[in-house]
Design an enzyme around this catalytic site. Structure first.
Site, PDB file in Angstrom:
ATOM      1  N   SER A  61       0.761  -1.243   0.004  1.00 43.91           N
ATOM      2  CA  SER A  61       0.263   0.067  -0.125  1.00 43.91           C
ATOM      3  C   SER A  61       0.836   1.474  -0.010  1.00 43.91           C
ATOM      4  O   SER A  61       0.101   2.209  -0.191  1.00 43.91           O
ATOM      5  CB  SER A  61      -0.903  -0.106   1.091  1.00 43.91           C
ATOM      6  OG  SER A  61      -2.274  -0.818   0.867  1.00 43.91           O
ATOM      7  N   LYS A  64      -0.021   3.527  -2.779  1.00 50.57           N
ATOM      8  CA  LYS A  64      -1.169   4.175  -3.038  1.00 50.57           C
ATOM      9  C   LYS A  64      -1.029   5.603  -3.166  1.00 50.57           C
ATOM     10  O   LYS A  64      -1.650   6.427  -4.093  1.00 50.57           O
ATOM     11  CB  LYS A  64      -2.227   3.823  -2.072  1.00 50.57           C
ATOM     12  CG  LYS A  64      -2.599   2.393  -1.949  1.00 50.57           C
ATOM     13  CD  LYS A  64      -3.692   1.835  -0.969  1.00 50.57           C
ATOM     14  CE  LYS A  64      -4.089   0.675  -1.389  1.00 50.57           C
ATOM     15  NZ  LYS A  64      -4.101  -0.373  -0.349  1.00 50.57           N
ATOM     16  N   TYR A 189      -2.997  -2.848 -10.586  1.00 51.99           N
ATOM     17  CA  TYR A 189      -2.790  -2.602  -9.238  1.00 51.99           C
ATOM     18  C   TYR A 189      -2.010  -3.625  -8.362  1.00 51.99           C
ATOM     19  O   TYR A 189      -1.193  -3.415  -7.525  1.00 51.99           O
ATOM     20  CB  TYR A 189      -4.256  -2.849  -8.562  1.00 51.99           C
ATOM     21  CG  TYR A 189      -4.318  -2.775  -7.067  1.00 51.99           C
ATOM     22  CD1 TYR A 189      -4.200  -1.410  -6.398  1.00 51.99           C
ATOM     23  CD2 TYR A 189      -4.475  -4.091  -6.350  1.00 51.99           C
ATOM     24  CE1 TYR A 189      -4.005  -1.458  -4.972  1.00 51.99           C
ATOM     25  CE2 TYR A 189      -4.795  -3.822  -5.102  1.00 51.99           C
ATOM     26  CZ  TYR A 189      -4.363  -2.774  -4.270  1.00 51.99           C
ATOM     27  OH  TYR A 189      -4.359  -2.524  -2.850  1.00 51.99           O
ATOM     28  N   TYR A 241      -4.431   3.492   7.664  1.00 54.52           N
ATOM     29  CA  TYR A 241      -5.412   2.947   7.793  1.00 54.52           C
ATOM     30  C   TYR A 241      -6.497   3.368   8.846  1.00 54.52           C
ATOM     31  O   TYR A 241      -6.320   4.761   9.300  1.00 54.52           O
ATOM     32  CB  TYR A 241      -5.548   1.380   7.749  1.00 54.52           C
ATOM     33  CG  TYR A 241      -4.700   0.959   6.867  1.00 54.52           C
ATOM     34  CD1 TYR A 241      -4.740   1.019   5.277  1.00 54.52           C
ATOM     35  CD2 TYR A 241      -3.306   0.234   7.194  1.00 54.52           C
ATOM     36  CE1 TYR A 241      -3.678   0.655   4.384  1.00 54.52           C
ATOM     37  CE2 TYR A 241      -2.475  -0.322   6.280  1.00 54.52           C
ATOM     38  CZ  TYR A 241      -2.615  -0.185   4.857  1.00 54.52           C
ATOM     39  OH  TYR A 241      -1.628  -0.630   3.981  1.00 54.52           O
ATOM     40  N   VAL A 259       1.610  -3.840   3.493  1.00 56.76           N
ATOM     41  CA  VAL A 259       1.572  -4.886   4.292  1.00 56.76           C
ATOM     42  C   VAL A 259       2.923  -5.672   4.163  1.00 56.76           C
ATOM     43  O   VAL A 259       3.067  -6.673   4.438  1.00 56.76           O
ATOM     44  CB  VAL A 259       0.269  -6.028   4.090  1.00 56.76           C
ATOM     45  CG1 VAL A 259      -0.944  -5.308   4.795  1.00 56.76           C
ATOM     46  CG2 VAL A 259       0.357  -6.183   2.691  1.00 56.76           C
TER      47      VAL A 259
HETATM   48  N1  GLN Z   1      -1.525  -5.632  -2.226  1.00 54.07           N
HETATM   49  C1  GLN Z   1      -2.119  -5.496  -1.005  1.00 54.07           C
HETATM   50  C2  GLN Z   1      -3.805  -5.568  -0.819  1.00 54.07           C
HETATM   51  O1  GLN Z   1      -4.319  -5.165  -1.984  1.00 54.07           O
HETATM   52  C3  GLN Z   1      -1.977  -4.088  -0.119  1.00 54.07           C
HETATM   53  C4  GLN Z   1      -2.765  -3.862   0.968  1.00 54.07           C
HETATM   54  C5  GLN Z   1      -1.826  -3.136   1.994  1.00 54.07           C
HETATM   55  O2  GLN Z   1      -0.763  -3.092   1.789  1.00 54.07           O
HETATM   56  N2  GLN Z   1      -2.564  -2.797   3.233  1.00 54.07           N
HETATM   57  O3  GLN Z   1      -4.329  -6.427  -0.301  1.00 54.07           O
END
Ligand code: GLN
Length: 305
Positions: A61, A64, A189, A241, A259
């Site tokens: 993420s 993003k 993505y 988050y 993550v």
């Molecule tokens: N690739 C992960 C997902 O889409 C990214 C989520 C994250 O880092 N929180 O679930």
């Protein structure tokens, strides 16, 4: 400063035992949970680091903000704002529980999965391969590292098992927020999430956001101050988050976690920081990473609030 960072790494390493590496993407489950690294680019452009800061991990993420930035650069803030809102959801990054009335653009934001997936559609390019190639090019430019590339095994692992993201994307489609074929958007993505970086790359990217779009090392204006404000504000309110409020209180600057265990910290007008420690808390934020940023922020008095 290197001594301080080494002390922080030593003191915070044990926090890994309070978390777990991400398991829902099989290739992330095989990562060594005890890695800990930090990289800081200071106000006068000096670089400091400690621990496993040159180990690579996937952005997840942390990409993003780059998807949001490229959507802004390509489509402008009006279109971006019309498609995806900016309010914190208070829900996990992959939450499903939207009521029938609540899956509108206004009820998602660019730092959760639905928002980032929707924003891939606002990146310019005739195909999703082209859109992704442009995103990778932007990541390389911000990081000042032409070698950045996709970790094929993580990308394929997520593509194979990413059914929750498929379900979220079909929800977006059902509610008219996206039009294009779900698999094509998700391919962009998933590849974006699988870009391999190290702490130095994250610190460089963060440093450009900290300097409102200007790379202080080269003087190059990569994007406008307006877009930097847009992204940094979103990081401050939603970047960690449903742990963003606690992070604002305890650490106190815009940041984005992933993550894969990475976090980039943006200290406006001052510094860029990259940390890495793969064991995650219940929100999906690196436990030792958050702790390292908290200690560093306290010692250096970095809270912007
Ligand atoms: N690739 C992960 C997902 O889409 C990214 C989520 C994250 O880092 N929180 O679930």
């Amino acid at each position: 400063m290197n001594t301080l960072l080494e002390q922080i790494v030593t003191d915070c390493g044990h926090y890994a035992s309070q978390g777990q590496v991400a398991h829902y993407i099989p290739q992330l489950a095989v990562v060594n949970p005890n890695k800990v690294g930090i990289y800081v680019i200071s106000e006068n452009g000096e670089n400091f680091h400690a621990g496993d800061c040159f180990d690579t991990f996937t952005m997840q993420s942390v990409v993003k903000p780059l998807i949001l930035l490229l959507a802004l650069m390509d489509s402008g803030s009006e279109k971006v704002r019309a498609l995806v809102g900016v309010e914190a959801t208070g829900k996990p990054f992959d939450a499903f529980n939207y009521s029938d009335q609540a899956l509108t653009g206004a009820n998602i934001n660019p730092m959760i999965n639905t928002g980032a997936i929707a924003l891939c559609t606002l990146i310019e390019g005739d195909t999703y391969d082209i859109k992704f190639a442009r995103l990778l090019e932007l990541a390389r430019k911000l990081a000042g590292n032409d070698e950045l590339d996709v970790d094929e095994s993580v990308y394929l692992s997520e593509k194979e098992t990413g059914n929750k993201n498929r379900a979220l994307s079909y929800m977006l489609k059902a509610y008219g927020l996206i039009d294009d074929p779900v698999e094509e958007i998700l391919d962009c993505y998933f590849k974006a999430c699988s870009i391999l970086v190290n702490c130095k790359d994250l610190a460089q990217i963060a440093n450009v956001f900290a300097h409102h779009g200007r790379n202080p090392a080269t003087g190059e204006e990569i994007f406008s101050k307006e877009f930097a404000r847009y992204v940094n504000a979103t990081l401050a309110t939603c970047g960690m988050y449903d742990g963003s409020g606690g992070f604002a209180l305890n650490v106190g600057f815009p940041a984005k976690s992933g993550v894969g265990g990475g976090i980039m910290g943006v200290i406006p007008n001052r510094m860029g920081i990259g940390v890495f420690a793969p064991a995650l808390d219940k929100h999906g934020n690196s436990v030792a990473g958050v702790e390292m940023l908290k200690r560093f922020s306290q010692v250096m008095d970095l809270s912007i609030y």
